[in-house]
Design an enzyme around this catalytic site. Structure first.
Site, PDB file in Angstrom:
ATOM      1  CG  ASP A 296      -2.034   0.996   1.139  1.00 32.71           C
ATOM      2  OD1 ASP A 296      -2.295   1.492   0.033  1.00 32.71           O
ATOM      3  OD2 ASP A 296      -2.653   1.281   2.177  1.00 32.71           O
TER       4      ASP A 296
ATOM      5  CG  HIS B 194       1.190   2.291  -9.569  1.00 30.90           C
ATOM      6  ND1 HIS B 194       0.752   1.808  -8.347  1.00 30.90           N
ATOM      7  CD2 HIS B 194       0.213   3.113 -10.024  1.00 30.90           C
ATOM      8  CE1 HIS B 194      -0.440   2.327  -8.079  1.00 30.90           C
ATOM      9  NE2 HIS B 194      -0.789   3.120  -9.074  1.00 30.90           N
TER      10      HIS B 194
ATOM     11  CD1 TRP C 136     -11.920  -5.027 -10.650  1.00 32.79           C
ATOM     12  CD2 TRP C 136     -11.399  -4.133 -12.634  1.00 32.79           C
ATOM     13  NE1 TRP C 136     -11.305  -6.014 -11.405  1.00 32.79           N
ATOM     14  CE2 TRP C 136     -10.987  -5.482 -12.624  1.00 32.79           C
ATOM     15  CE3 TRP C 136     -11.175  -3.361 -13.775  1.00 32.79           C
ATOM     16  CZ2 TRP C 136     -10.365  -6.071 -13.729  1.00 32.79           C
ATOM     17  CZ3 TRP C 136     -10.559  -3.948 -14.874  1.00 32.79           C
ATOM     18  CH2 TRP C 136     -10.153  -5.285 -14.844  1.00 32.79           C
TER      19      TRP C 136
ATOM     20  NE  ARG D 128      -6.363   1.880  -6.559  1.00 32.97           N
ATOM     21  CZ  ARG D 128      -5.142   1.648  -6.078  1.00 32.97           C
ATOM     22  NH1 ARG D 128      -4.101   1.659  -6.901  1.00 32.97           N
ATOM     23  NH2 ARG D 128      -4.953   1.415  -4.796  1.00 32.97           N
TER      24      ARG D 128
ATOM     25  CG  LEU E 111      10.118 -17.159  -2.402  1.00 38.12           C
ATOM     26  CD1 LEU E 111       9.600 -17.297  -0.970  1.00 38.12           C
ATOM     27  CD2 LEU E 111      10.805 -15.809  -2.600  1.00 38.12           C
TER      28      LEU E 111
END
Length: 237
Positions: free
Chosen positions: A27, A44, A76, A78, A138
């Site tokens: 966030d 981003h 969605w 956004r 991983l």
């Protein structure tokens, strides 16, 4: 040509004090950019670099499962331009990191709906999942168009038995950046006994030292799962 996968044995255990399954709500990307006077998309992009560092650090520490919340079913709402940019970024980042994932024995999968995603992203996901299927060091899961409540409903209605094994491995440690203190419909079932860590740092600024601090705190916690604290009995002479 990508490097061959490592031949080290599969990781079935984790080092003492290290959480086996770490979940991260990533966030604060947009707020990171806005506070610097940049467009949200720059946050981003910076967050994608942080993802790479987080994955590498968790692999070094011996984490077995890492689940990252990238795009919820509620996202969605956004702006369309931001959503489209995110999907393009996801696809390009997956393609750029694929060789590294294979070389380091990291398995990559995506959870969430795919029927609403762009075909280019769906194809990139499918290719990465196939190419990394043999990874044993991983397991990185990325939640895209994901809703935990919807996943739980599917587990009951589509033949699942409603247990943790019908969904994902139980989360040991959930980390949320950005200063918020909520789960936001992320791995609700799997986090039943998870330790929680909420950080004020925005995700693009998350450093490996921040993770080290959270992991150190996790190692000191006593996880009783409803039981009582361990007591060392002493006898007097």
């Amino acid at each position: 040509m990508s490097a061959p996968p490592r031949t080290t044995p599969p990781r079935t255990t984790v080092p003492p004090g290290v959480p086996g399954h770490v979940a991260i709500i990533m966030d604060g990307n947009g707020r990171w950019a806005t506070r610097r006077g940049h467009p949200r998309w720059m946050g981003h992009v910076r967050g994608a670099h942080t993802v790479r560092e987080v994955v590498a650090h968790c692999a070094r520490l011996g984490v077995r499962d890492l689940t990252l919340y990238a795009f919820s079913s509620d996202n969605w709402k956004r702006p369309r331009e931001e959503v489209g940019f995110l999907f393009d970024l996801f696809a390009s980042h997956i393609e750029r990191q694929l060789a590294s994932l294979v070389a380091n024995g990291i398995r990559f999968t995506v959870i969430g709906r795919r029927d609403r995603l762009p075909p280019t992203l769906v194809d990139a996901i499918a290719m990465a999942e196939a190419r990394t299927a043999a990874g044993t060091q991983l397991h990185v899961r990325v939640a895209i168009d994901y809703s935990s409540r919807a996943a739980i409903a599917r587990a009951f209605t589509e033949g699942g038995d409603g247990t943790e094994t019908a969904l994902l491995p139980a989360v040991d440690l959930l980390v949320r950046t950005g200063g918020e203190r909520r789960l936001s419909d992320f791995l609700l079932w799997e986090c039943a006994y998870a330790e929680l860590a909420f950080l004020d740092v925005h995700f693009p600024d998350l450093a490996t030292t921040d993770l080290d601090g959270v992991f150190s705190d996790f190692a000191r916690r006593e996880r009783r799962y409803g039981g009582v604290p361990a007591v060392t009995e002493t006898t007097s002479a």
